[in-house]
Scaffold this active site. Structure first.
Site, PDB file in Angstrom:
ATOM      1  N   GLN A  85      -4.892  -1.345   9.595  1.00 61.40           N
ATOM      2  CA  GLN A  85      -4.749  -2.693   9.035  1.00 61.40           C
ATOM      3  C   GLN A  85      -5.330  -3.726  10.010  1.00 61.40           C
ATOM      4  O   GLN A  85      -4.955  -3.759  11.180  1.00 61.40           O
ATOM      5  CB  GLN A  85      -3.256  -2.967   8.769  1.00 61.40           C
ATOM      6  CG  GLN A  85      -2.987  -4.293   8.094  1.00 61.40           C
ATOM      7  CD  GLN A  85      -3.540  -4.388   6.670  1.00 61.40           C
ATOM      8  OE1 GLN A  85      -3.457  -3.430   5.905  1.00 61.40           O
ATOM      9  NE2 GLN A  85      -4.124  -5.521   6.322  1.00 61.40           N
ATOM     10  N   ASP A 109     -11.175   2.627   3.905  1.00 61.68           N
ATOM     11  CA  ASP A 109     -11.515   1.203   3.840  1.00 61.68           C
ATOM     12  C   ASP A 109     -13.035   1.013   3.833  1.00 61.68           C
ATOM     13  O   ASP A 109     -13.521  -0.097   3.671  1.00 61.68           O
ATOM     14  CB  ASP A 109     -10.930   0.484   5.071  1.00 61.68           C
ATOM     15  CG  ASP A 109     -10.008  -0.652   4.683  1.00 61.68           C
ATOM     16  OD1 ASP A 109      -9.885  -0.921   3.475  1.00 61.68           O
ATOM     17  OD2 ASP A 109      -9.410  -1.270   5.588  1.00 61.68           O
ATOM     18  N   LYS A 164       0.846  -1.206   0.000  1.00 63.99           N
ATOM     19  CA  LYS A 164       0.000   0.000   0.000  1.00 63.99           C
ATOM     20  C   LYS A 164       0.874   1.247   0.000  1.00 63.99           C
ATOM     21  O   LYS A 164       0.626   2.214  -0.727  1.00 63.99           O
ATOM     22  CB  LYS A 164      -0.929  -0.010   1.230  1.00 63.99           C
ATOM     23  CG  LYS A 164      -2.047  -1.014   1.094  1.00 63.99           C
ATOM     24  CD  LYS A 164      -2.769  -1.286   2.404  1.00 63.99           C
ATOM     25  CE  LYS A 164      -3.764  -2.437   2.194  1.00 63.99           C
ATOM     26  NZ  LYS A 164      -4.441  -2.879   3.421  1.00 63.99           N
TER      27      LYS A 164
END
Ligand code: NDP
Length: 296
Positions: free
Chosen positions: A98, A121, A54
């Protein structure tokens, strides 16, 4: 083999290039450099790989990118504190925590602390609610990637019969919402669904987000269907020598060889949906930057 392969490399490459152009235009025309912050707690090896990718890809697209690597024993209060700081950081437009988090940290409470406008997200209740209400939302990256590939590979989706196997907050549910938004007729299946093979055979669009290696067999697939395989499962090699050496390979939730003889389109694993996920994260960060600055 009859199915057209939906090649994640091609679609993610095109999307990443488009994002890089959008970033360049934001910098040039508005002096805005989209910024992504990723928070990684602990040493989970798969998470380390995802986070590195990422970071590298957002930098390659010309974005500002920061990774916070916190030790496994970090407290929930410390993570929430960092999230709150990033909510107010004007150089950051997207914040990604994460997952999974270590056991002492509640995912729910961390997400509650996150500004929904920076939730790239798409996991906050606000963004899930916006998506379910048909309002502009930051959408979870994996289903967003599936949708982009479906639209571009298959074309018109309106009226198609879609079955999504899996109802997770991360994949199955938002996937179903996106398909409803595209005027498909959608059924969501899960572990209690009866006659799953029969249901799958009705699907013109079949999305598998289960986490069970090669569960969807070729004779579950309707001839000509578009099959999107989200699954990422590590299994031992069938070759006994490699298996004995402890080597593993990645397979999807769909028995690819069998299914590709029946389907019209299919995504491979690896090389399909997974590659689109990071590209969509970059896209979401650009979208968040535009909206935060009132450009969208
Ligand atoms: P979850 O474990 O959260 O959800 C799995 C879903 O599958 C659940 O809804 C579960 O039903 C359903 N399910 C499990 N077993 C069966 C069964 N035998 N029959 C029917 N339904 C079943 O997984 P995720 O949604 O997070 O992920 C799914 C897969 O996608 C995993 O392999 C994961 O690694 C992969 N993934 C890939 C990504 C990518 O970038 N390509 C990103 C995210 C995930 P129930 O609700 O009843 O328990």
């Amino acid at each position: 083999m009859s199915a057209t392969i939906i090649d994640g490399k091609v679609y993610s490459g095109a999307l990443t290039a488009k994002v890089a152009e959008e970033v360049a235009a934001l910098v040039r025309d508005h002096a805005i450099k989209p910024g992504l912050a990723v928070i990684l707690v602990g040493e989970d090896p798969a998470s380390q790989i995802y986070v590195r990718s990422k970071n590298e890809q957002s930098l390659a697209a010309g974005m500002h990118s920061v990774t916070y690597r916190l030790p496994a024993e970090t407290t929930e209060a410390e993570v929430i504190d960092l999230v709150r700081q990033l909510n107010f950081d004007r150089a950051i437009h997207g914040v990604l925590v994460q997952l999974p988090l270590p056991a002492q940290i509640s995912e729910k409470r961390v997400l509650e602390a996150l500004d929904p406008d920076k939730d790239v997200d798409g996991l906050t209740v606000t963004n899930a609610g916006r998506l379910a209400s048909g309002l502009p939302a930051l959408t979870p990256c994996t289903p967003l990637g599936c949708m982009i590939m479906l639209r571009e590979a298959v074309g018109a989706l309106a009226g198609k019969r879609a079955v999504v196997v899996g109802r997770s907050v991360l994949v199955g549910r938002p996937m179903a919402q996106l398909l409803i938004g595209a005027d498909c007729t959608v059924t969501v299946a899960h572990s209690k669904t009866r006659d799953l093979p029969g249901l799958c055979r009705e699907a013109e669009i079949l999305v598998a987000a289960i986490g069970r290696p090669q569960m969807i067999r070729g004779d579950w697939v309707r001839p000509g269907a578009a099959v999107i395989d989200v699954g990422i499962n590590r299994v031992p090699f069938s070759d006994p020598v490699k298996a004995a050496a402890g080597k593993t390979k990645v397979v999807g939730d769909v028995a690819f060889k069998e299914a590709s003889e029946v389907a019209g389109w299919i995504t491979p694993v690896p090389g399909g949906v997974g590659l689109m996920t990071v590209a969509c994260l970059l896209q979401n960060t650009v979208t968040a930057a535009r909206r935060i600055h009132g450009l969208e």
